[in-house]
Design an enzyme around this catalytic site. Sequence first.
Site, short mmCIF file in Angstrom:
data_model
loop_
_atom_site.label_atom_id
_atom_site.label_comp_id
_atom_site.label_asym_id
_atom_site.label_seq_id
_atom_site.Cartn_x
_atom_site.Cartn_y
_atom_site.Cartn_z
N HIS A 43 3.58 -11.36 -4.60
CA HIS A 43 4.97 -11.03 -4.93
C HIS A 43 5.85 -12.18 -4.44
CE1 HIS A 43 8.25 -7.70 -5.16
NE2 HIS A 43 8.77 -8.89 -5.40
N GLU A 70 3.87 -9.68 -9.00
CA GLU A 70 4.97 -8.72 -8.96
C GLU A 70 6.29 -9.48 -8.77
OE1 GLU A 70 2.73 -5.07 -6.57
OE2 GLU A 70 4.22 -6.30 -5.55
N HIS A 190 2.22 0.92 -2.71
CA HIS A 190 3.24 0.94 -1.66
C HIS A 190 2.91 1.98 -0.60
CE1 HIS A 190 7.00 0.16 0.41
NE2 HIS A 190 7.19 -0.86 -0.41
#
Length: 238
Positions: A43, A70, A190
């Site tokens: 990310h 991401e 997450h």
Amino acid sequence: MTRLSVNINKIATLRNSRGGSVPSVVEAVINCQKFGAEGITIHPRPDERHIRRHDVYDIKPHIYTELNIEGYPSKDFLNLVIDVKADQATLVPDKPGQLTSDHGWNTVEHADFLTDVIKQLKQNRIRTSIFVDPSVEMVEGAKRVGADRIELYTEPYASLYPKDPEKAVAPFVEAAKTAQKLGLGINAGHDLSLKNLKYLIDRIPYIDEVSIGHALIADALYMGLRNTIKEYLDCIKP
């Protein structure tokens, strides 16, 4: 069968805290895959506080599973994802300075924007996944804008799981059922950990992929990366 994608952001965070190149994100990618990970997630953020732009190019030649990138779909992000030919782009609605992702897209309110972004990615043969809260309406919106998959934002599940697992997982089961009926693939991520992962997979066995970073890297400090990846794989494999 659910695949495990290891998010290596925390490796880069540790490296950046001291400067230099130790620990190596390239080595992390090589070893995660060697030890059984079926994908690598990164990310890259605008402030480069963990994964840096050059890391993306350094990592890509060593990926033989899948590379999932991401991020908020800014022009720079899209150019990067398309340039390195990522296997999957996971679109998250993060603000530039946000510490970590903490909510999913409103796929209704941002439908026009997401439709345009997904069109660009699909033209470059990149699979698209939209980060969403466990809401039937948001899942249906993801289908309308042309996404290939959703990624269920699982922090609410992880927070409630110790007190009431059934209540914690219920909205995710409903959202996943909707996605399955609509022909959308299902990812999840997450705050998933060795404590809560197996229960989620038992209840939603048709999840395509889980993306796990913080907890997995933290566990590896005590158990070692090889053993840790094996433990996570044991949670998701029948």
